[in-house]
Write a protein that holds these residues in place. Structure first.
Motif, short mmCIF file in Angstrom:
data_model
loop_
_atom_site.label_atom_id
_atom_site.label_comp_id
_atom_site.label_asym_id
_atom_site.label_seq_id
_atom_site.Cartn_x
_atom_site.Cartn_y
_atom_site.Cartn_z
N ALA A 147 -3.64 10.67 5.82
CA ALA A 147 -2.82 10.57 4.83
C ALA A 147 -2.17 11.77 4.42
N LEU A 148 -1.26 11.93 3.91
CA LEU A 148 -0.70 13.29 3.51
C LEU A 148 0.20 13.23 2.13
N GLY A 149 0.30 14.38 1.51
CA GLY A 149 1.00 14.44 0.06
C GLY A 149 0.27 13.57 -0.93
N GLU A 150 0.93 12.79 -1.65
CA GLU A 150 0.33 12.20 -2.57
C GLU A 150 -0.61 11.01 -2.33
N GLU A 151 -0.28 10.53 -1.00
CA GLU A 151 -0.92 9.34 -0.61
C GLU A 151 -2.16 9.76 -0.24
N THR A 153 -4.38 10.85 -2.08
CA THR A 153 -5.18 10.62 -3.31
C THR A 153 -5.46 8.86 -3.46
N TRP A 154 -4.82 8.29 -2.48
CA TRP A 154 -4.82 6.73 -2.76
C TRP A 154 -6.01 6.24 -2.11
N SER A 155 -6.48 5.10 -2.70
CA SER A 155 -7.83 4.43 -2.17
C SER A 155 -7.51 4.05 -0.73
N LEU A 156 -8.69 3.98 0.23
CA LEU A 156 -8.58 3.72 1.31
C LEU A 156 -7.88 2.35 1.64
N ASP A 157 -8.33 1.25 0.75
CA ASP A 157 -7.72 0.01 1.07
C ASP A 157 -6.32 0.11 0.61
N LYS A 158 -5.72 0.87 -0.17
CA LYS A 158 -4.15 1.30 -0.40
C LYS A 158 -3.67 1.63 0.91
N ILE A 159 -4.24 2.71 1.25
CA ILE A 159 -3.73 3.43 2.50
C ILE A 159 -3.59 2.36 3.52
N ARG A 160 -4.82 1.56 3.87
CA ARG A 160 -4.74 0.49 5.14
C ARG A 160 -3.71 -0.42 4.75
N GLY A 161 -3.36 -0.78 3.28
CA GLY A 161 -2.37 -1.93 3.06
C GLY A 161 -1.00 -1.51 3.51
#
Length: 221
Positions: A147-151, A153-161
């Motif tokens: 994940a790059l940039g602001e992403e 900082t996202w949770s793993l679940d949000k990134i996987r979503g």
């Protein structure tokens, strides 16, 4: 193909195991059951989903199909459960309307509100009309994904979503899915073209249930 249903809508058949969780039921349907929505659990095992359905105010679907093809009925058919989410505009998919017919930059909530003003026959089936079927299967990030940039900082679940890719259902799952869909269509008088993958009707990961096949020929009964 017809199957026996009790007064609550629980199937009586050797292929279906009862694992009803009242915690995911949200009250009796007000109208007819008109569609089926096929999901994937985003979990590795059936046990994790079945356990989650026992939590207070849990969400879940009416059926769960394990990787070995075992079918669990987790909610009564005549009960509503929260499994669909905000509806997409069906009229856009079938080209009976255009984006300009909706407010500019329409939100998911606003599109859902507009769609729910329509008769069930003119929109996708919502929680009130749809039977939900979950296939055990998890979304995994592609190898080497970062994940790059602001992403970042996202949770793993949000990134996987957003970026996860759901695993392909097993052959046993698709055989059981085909049997179950056929049984529900025959017993509930649901039209063949009213069965949908979850991301078709709502704003979900586009790979969810992408390998689901409910059109296989299956032995009867």
């Amino acid at each position: 193909m017809l199957v026996e249903l009790d007064e609550h809508g629980m199937i009586s058949h050797a292929r279906v195991r009862h694992a009803r969780s009242p915690q995911i039921e949200r009250g009796k349907r007000a109208g007819a059951t008109t569609g089926i929505v096929v999901h994937q659990t985003d979990a590795d095992t059936s046990a994790s989903s079945l356990n989650s359905y026992k939590r207070p105010k849990a969400n879940g679907a009416h059926f769960l199909i394990d990787k070995d093809g075992t079918i669990y009925q987790t909610a009564a058919i005549y009960q509503r459960t929260n499994h669909v989410g905000p509806l997409q505009a069906r009229c856009l998919a079938i080209q009976k309307c255009k984006p300009r017919d909706f407010p500019a930059k329409v939100s998911a909530a606003e599109m859902h509100r507009i769609e729910m003003l329509k008769a069930p026959a003119d929109r996708y089936p919502s929680n009130m009309e749809a039977i939900g079927i979950e296939l055990v299967g998890r979304a995994k990030l592609p190898p080497g994904f970062k994940a790059l940039g602001e992403e970042a900082t996202w949770s793993l679940d949000k990134i996987r979503g957003k970026y996860g890719i759901f695993e392909t259902p097993t052959a046993a799952q698709n055989q059981s899915l085909s049997w179950l869909v056929n049984a529900l269509q025959g017993s509930m008088q649901i039209a063949a073209d009213e069965v949908f993958r979850h991301p078709v009707v709502s704003r979900k990961n586009l790979t969810e249930a992408q390998g689901a096949n409910w059109t296989l020929s299956t032995p009867k009964p």
